[in-house]
Design a protein around this motif. Structure first.
Motif, mmCIF file in Angstrom:
data_model
loop_
_atom_site.group_PDB
_atom_site.id
_atom_site.type_symbol
_atom_site.label_atom_id
_atom_site.label_comp_id
_atom_site.label_asym_id
_atom_site.label_seq_id
_atom_site.Cartn_x
_atom_site.Cartn_y
_atom_site.Cartn_z
ATOM 1 N N HIS A 37 35.800 65.831 28.878
ATOM 2 C CA HIS A 37 36.390 67.029 28.276
ATOM 3 C C HIS A 37 35.876 68.297 28.942
ATOM 4 N N GLN A 38 34.624 68.287 29.354
ATOM 5 C CA GLN A 38 34.058 69.440 30.056
ATOM 6 C C GLN A 38 34.803 69.675 31.370
ATOM 7 N N VAL A 39 35.082 68.602 32.080
ATOM 8 C CA VAL A 39 35.806 68.685 33.351
ATOM 9 C C VAL A 39 37.238 69.184 33.125
ATOM 10 N N ILE A 40 37.920 68.619 32.120
ATOM 11 C CA ILE A 40 39.290 69.039 31.817
ATOM 12 C C ILE A 40 39.310 70.501 31.392
ATOM 13 N N THR A 44 41.384 73.592 33.099
ATOM 14 C CA THR A 44 42.544 74.103 32.362
ATOM 15 C C THR A 44 42.267 75.253 31.408
ATOM 16 N N GLY A 45 41.017 75.393 30.982
ATOM 17 C CA GLY A 45 40.683 76.401 29.980
ATOM 18 C C GLY A 45 40.875 75.917 28.554
ATOM 19 N N PHE A 46 41.302 74.679 28.349
ATOM 20 C CA PHE A 46 41.548 74.160 27.001
ATOM 21 C C PHE A 46 40.258 73.680 26.358
ATOM 22 N N GLN A 50 42.419 71.888 21.248
ATOM 23 C CA GLN A 50 43.668 71.988 22.005
ATOM 24 C C GLN A 50 43.987 70.653 22.691
ATOM 25 N N LEU A 51 42.975 70.024 23.292
ATOM 26 C CA LEU A 51 43.195 68.722 23.939
ATOM 27 C C LEU A 51 43.704 67.693 22.929
ATOM 28 N N LEU A 67 50.811 75.869 30.160
ATOM 29 C CA LEU A 67 49.986 76.554 29.156
ATOM 30 C C LEU A 67 48.546 76.768 29.633
ATOM 31 N N ALA A 68 48.147 76.047 30.651
ATOM 32 C CA ALA A 68 46.762 76.111 31.139
ATOM 33 C C ALA A 68 46.492 77.409 31.887
#
Length: 119
Positions: A37-40, A44-46, A50-51, A67-68
């Protein structure tokens, strides 16, 4: 019938379809969902809620990346993933999806987060 192009196949994918594969890939190599999740989030800024919403709503990669807010250093992601050199992919959506694939791959291969996040 013509075989769909790489870009057409990418456009039809959803974040929901790919997410379990990302989780399996990183966990199999001893990395955590939190690191994933840290990498995503970096790319993306999410954030986490949000994920989860994107997963629940079966959001297409097209909508996901529209949306990113792509990280300003995303262009530093280089290399080959799935037979494609990410820095040479011309279709913006395909390139962003492959950026994400590349980051997940680096995480699974044991690369340090500071390197993955282009810090």
């Amino acid at each position: 019938m013509a075989r769909p192009t790489h870009d057409e196949m990418i456009a039809k994918l959803t974040f929901t379809e790919c997410y379990p594969h990302y989780v399996a890939k990183v966990e199999k190599k001893g990395r955590s969902i939190e690191e994933l999740h840290q990498v995503i989030s970096w790319l993306t800024g999410f954030d986490e809620p949000q994920l989860q919403e994107f997963i629940k709503n079966e959001t297409s990669f097209n909508d996901f990346f529209n949306l990113a807010t792509l990280h300003p250093n995303a262009h530093l992601i280089k290399g080959v993933i799935c037979g494609y050199r990410v820095e040479e992919i011309e279709n913006p959506l395909s390139q962003r999806v492959r950026y994400l694939d590349k980051l997940v791959d680096e995480l699974a291969k044991g690369k340090k987060l500071e390197k993955i996040l282009r810090a």
